[in-house]
Design a protein around this motif. Sequence first.
Motif, PDB file in Angstrom:
ATOM      1  N   ILE A   1      -2.654  -8.579   3.277  1.00  0.00           N
ATOM      2  CA  ILE A   1      -3.944  -8.799   2.606  1.00  0.00           C
ATOM      3  C   ILE A   1      -3.885  -9.999   1.658  1.00  0.00           C
ATOM      4  O   ILE A   1      -4.847 -10.747   1.535  1.00  0.00           O
ATOM      5  N   THR A   2      -2.711 -10.186   1.008  1.00  0.00           N
ATOM      6  CA  THR A   2      -2.631 -11.267   0.009  1.00  0.00           C
ATOM      7  C   THR A   2      -2.272 -12.627   0.615  1.00  0.00           C
ATOM      8  O   THR A   2      -2.290 -13.640  -0.093  1.00  0.00           O
ATOM      9  N   VAL A   3      -1.982 -12.651   1.915  1.00  0.00           N
ATOM     10  CA  VAL A   3      -1.368 -13.841   2.486  1.00  0.00           C
ATOM     11  C   VAL A   3      -2.271 -15.093   2.410  1.00  0.00           C
ATOM     12  O   VAL A   3      -1.787 -16.204   2.205  1.00  0.00           O
ATOM     13  N   TYR A   4      -3.592 -14.907   2.493  1.00  0.00           N
ATOM     14  CA  TYR A   4      -4.487 -16.074   2.408  1.00  0.00           C
ATOM     15  C   TYR A   4      -4.521 -16.676   1.003  1.00  0.00           C
ATOM     16  O   TYR A   4      -4.997 -17.778   0.805  1.00  0.00           O
ATOM     17  N   ARG A   5      -4.078 -15.896   0.021  1.00  0.00           N
ATOM     18  CA  ARG A   5      -4.216 -16.324  -1.379  1.00  0.00           C
ATOM     19  C   ARG A   5      -3.053 -17.180  -1.866  1.00  0.00           C
ATOM     20  O   ARG A   5      -3.102 -17.684  -2.980  1.00  0.00           O
ATOM     21  N   LEU A   6      -1.983 -17.292  -1.070  1.00  0.00           N
ATOM     22  CA  LEU A   6      -0.794 -17.996  -1.557  1.00  0.00           C
ATOM     23  C   LEU A   6      -1.044 -19.499  -1.552  1.00  0.00           C
ATOM     24  O   LEU A   6      -1.214 -20.098  -0.474  1.00  0.00           O
ATOM     25  N   PRO A   7      -1.056 -20.138  -2.736  1.00  0.00           N
ATOM     26  CA  PRO A   7      -1.450 -21.552  -2.798  1.00  0.00           C
ATOM     27  C   PRO A   7      -0.561 -22.453  -1.930  1.00  0.00           C
ATOM     28  O   PRO A   7      -1.018 -23.447  -1.406  1.00  0.00           O
ATOM     29  N   TRP A   8       0.740 -22.079  -1.787  1.00  0.00           N
ATOM     30  CA  TRP A   8       1.646 -22.951  -1.020  1.00  0.00           C
ATOM     31  C   TRP A   8       1.373 -22.864   0.488  1.00  0.00           C
ATOM     32  O   TRP A   8       1.980 -23.574   1.270  1.00  0.00           O
ATOM     33  N   THR A   9       0.449 -21.973   0.910  1.00  0.00           N
ATOM     34  CA  THR A   9       0.103 -21.934   2.344  1.00  0.00           C
ATOM     35  C   THR A   9      -1.204 -22.679   2.616  1.00  0.00           C
ATOM     36  O   THR A   9      -1.654 -22.737   3.748  1.00  0.00           O
ATOM     37  N   TRP A  10      -1.824 -23.221   1.557  1.00  0.00           N
ATOM     38  CA  TRP A  10      -3.141 -23.831   1.744  1.00  0.00           C
ATOM     39  C   TRP A  10      -3.081 -25.128   2.535  1.00  0.00           C
ATOM     40  O   TRP A  10      -4.103 -25.625   2.985  1.00  0.00           O
TER      41      TRP A  10
ATOM     42  N   LEU B   1     -10.237  -3.535   2.475  1.00  0.00           N
ATOM     43  CA  LEU B   1      -9.820  -3.049   1.149  1.00  0.00           C
ATOM     44  C   LEU B   1      -9.983  -1.537   1.053  1.00  0.00           C
ATOM     45  O   LEU B   1      -9.167  -0.841   0.438  1.00  0.00           O
ATOM     46  N   PHE B   2     -11.031  -1.024   1.686  1.00  0.00           N
ATOM     47  CA  PHE B   2     -11.253   0.421   1.676  1.00  0.00           C
ATOM     48  C   PHE B   2     -10.108   1.142   2.415  1.00  0.00           C
ATOM     49  O   PHE B   2      -9.583   2.159   1.940  1.00  0.00           O
ATOM     50  N   LEU B   3      -9.704   0.571   3.566  1.00  0.00           N
ATOM     51  CA  LEU B   3      -8.615   1.189   4.332  1.00  0.00           C
ATOM     52  C   LEU B   3      -7.308   1.168   3.532  1.00  0.00           C
ATOM     53  O   LEU B   3      -6.586   2.168   3.481  1.00  0.00           O
ATOM     54  N   PHE B   4      -7.031   0.025   2.916  1.00  0.00           N
ATOM     55  CA  PHE B   4      -5.793  -0.103   2.135  1.00  0.00           C
ATOM     56  C   PHE B   4      -5.760   0.958   1.026  1.00  0.00           C
ATOM     57  O   PHE B   4      -4.748   1.642   0.829  1.00  0.00           O
ATOM     58  N   THR B   5      -6.887   1.110   0.333  1.00  0.00           N
ATOM     59  CA  THR B   5      -6.961   2.096  -0.751  1.00  0.00           C
ATOM     60  C   THR B   5      -6.788   3.510  -0.183  1.00  0.00           C
ATOM     61  O   THR B   5      -6.076   4.347  -0.761  1.00  0.00           O
ATOM     62  N   SER B   6      -7.434   3.765   0.966  1.00  0.00           N
ATOM     63  CA  SER B   6      -7.343   5.106   1.565  1.00  0.00           C
ATOM     64  C   SER B   6      -5.914   5.426   1.989  1.00  0.00           C
ATOM     65  O   SER B   6      -5.456   6.566   1.846  1.00  0.00           O
ATOM     66  N   VAL B   7      -5.210   4.413   2.519  1.00  0.00           N
ATOM     67  CA  VAL B   7      -3.823   4.637   2.949  1.00  0.00           C
ATOM     68  C   VAL B   7      -2.985   5.087   1.751  1.00  0.00           C
ATOM     69  O   VAL B   7      -2.185   6.034   1.848  1.00  0.00           O
ATOM     70  N   ILE B   8      -3.200   4.445   0.600  1.00  0.00           N
ATOM     71  CA  ILE B   8      -2.423   4.832  -0.586  1.00  0.00           C
ATOM     72  C   ILE B   8      -2.803   6.260  -1.010  1.00  0.00           C
ATOM     73  O   ILE B   8      -1.928   7.083  -1.318  1.00  0.00           O
ATOM     74  N   ALA B   9      -4.094   6.579  -0.965  1.00  0.00           N
ATOM     75  CA  ALA B   9      -4.525   7.933  -1.337  1.00  0.00           C
ATOM     76  C   ALA B   9      -3.893   8.977  -0.402  1.00  0.00           C
ATOM     77  O   ALA B   9      -3.385  10.009  -0.867  1.00  0.00           O
ATOM     78  N   VAL B  10      -3.882   8.676   0.901  1.00  0.00           N
ATOM     79  CA  VAL B  10      -3.302   9.620   1.874  1.00  0.00           C
ATOM     80  C   VAL B  10      -1.798   9.776   1.618  1.00  0.00           C
ATOM     81  O   VAL B  10      -1.252  10.886   1.683  1.00  0.00           O
ATOM     82  N   ALA B  11      -1.134   8.664   1.298  1.00  0.00           N
ATOM     83  CA  ALA B  11       0.308   8.731   1.015  1.00  0.00           C
ATOM     84  C   ALA B  11       0.562   9.625  -0.203  1.00  0.00           C
ATOM     85  O   ALA B  11       1.515  10.427  -0.210  1.00  0.00           O
ATOM     86  N   LEU B  12      -0.288   9.516  -1.226  1.00  0.00           N
ATOM     87  CA  LEU B  12      -0.098  10.343  -2.428  1.00  0.00           C
ATOM     88  C   LEU B  12      -0.278  11.829  -2.097  1.00  0.00           C
ATOM     89  O   LEU B  12       0.454  12.687  -2.602  1.00  0.00           O
TER      90      LEU B  12
END
Length: 274
Positions: A64-73, A162-173
Amino acid sequence: MENLKLFLLALSAAGAVGFVAIIFVLRWVLHFKEGLAWDGGAAEFNWHPVLVVTGFVFLQGIAITVYRLPWTWQCSKLMMKFIHASLHLIAFTFAVISLMAVFDFHYYSSIPDMYSLHSWLGLTVVIMYALQIVLGVGLYLIPVTPLSWRAACMPIHVYSGLFLFTSVIAVALMGITEKLIFGLSNPKYKDSPPEAIFVNVLGLLLVVFGALVLWIATRESWKRPSDQIMHSLHTNSGGEDSARDGPALSELSGGAEAETDDVRRRNKPDNQNY
Ligand code: HEM
Ligand code: HEM
């Protein structure tokens, strides 16, 4: 990039917390539980939390964060899409193997399948995740998909991602809590034995990792410059919204942190920007 130091701080914190979570889950199954094996027994079940934390949580967070890395721009958007999609595909593979482990264990131990809320939500997020990958590839990797479809679906893609990512963490908990309640008998979970405290901390680490990834992925000013431009163009009529979107086009093309001609050429707002 605006606030580069804060970005680097958030990114390194996310990386460190995610890494420590992986160490914690490994120590849980190797030290407190039966270890790892593929034999239909309890050690096979243990692959379930290990693969979920490593793949479905950590790798998905990185994807999810990969597009945000400035050195990949300076890399092409197409290449970043391949990296994003491949990381999600690896995360999905880990999740599927983790399900095979728990279904196999239940089969050999004659434990019923799919009785808990954890299992219902867990299977749902895995299926939805597969759908997100299929739609993501269809919309953003197949060259013939019209730009108008890509643009129209992007807010839905980001929201559901983002909803799926959050849900995955909730399910893991939920899974972690279930396992502690089932697994600890003498002393019980309510008596706070060392394993319970240790694994509660693992749960906290997953929450902090999730919070950091969501923070990074929702800052407009940390987007790839070309994506900020596209976003501004789409929201120019939106008044206040466009003012919050980060640097204007003219600001992006000037100053010390400006894109080079090469970067601008590769990131020009064409079909590949979506
Ligand atoms: C069972 C999914 C994370 C513990 C299950 C089942 C599914 C599932 C579908 C049902 C298997 C069956 O019925 O045979 C997921 C997903 C997770 C996740 C998608 C990631 C988000 C975890 C974690 C733990 C865990 C981190 C911690 C140990 C359990 C336990 C069961 C189970 C104890 C057996 C009891 C039950 O069916 O609820 N999981 N799980 N899960 N999972 Fe998870
Ligand atoms: C952006 C999630 C699969 C293409 C995003 C974002 C999220 C996300 C949260 C926003 C990131 C940001 O704003 O920096 C997911 C999830 C996926 C998935 C959870 C799998 C289950 C795919 C696939 C593709 C794709 C297979 C195909 C290439 C894109 C594109 C963006 C994006 C083009 C736009 C990035 C930007 O311009 O800001 N995705 N994605 N995604 N994703 Fe996915």
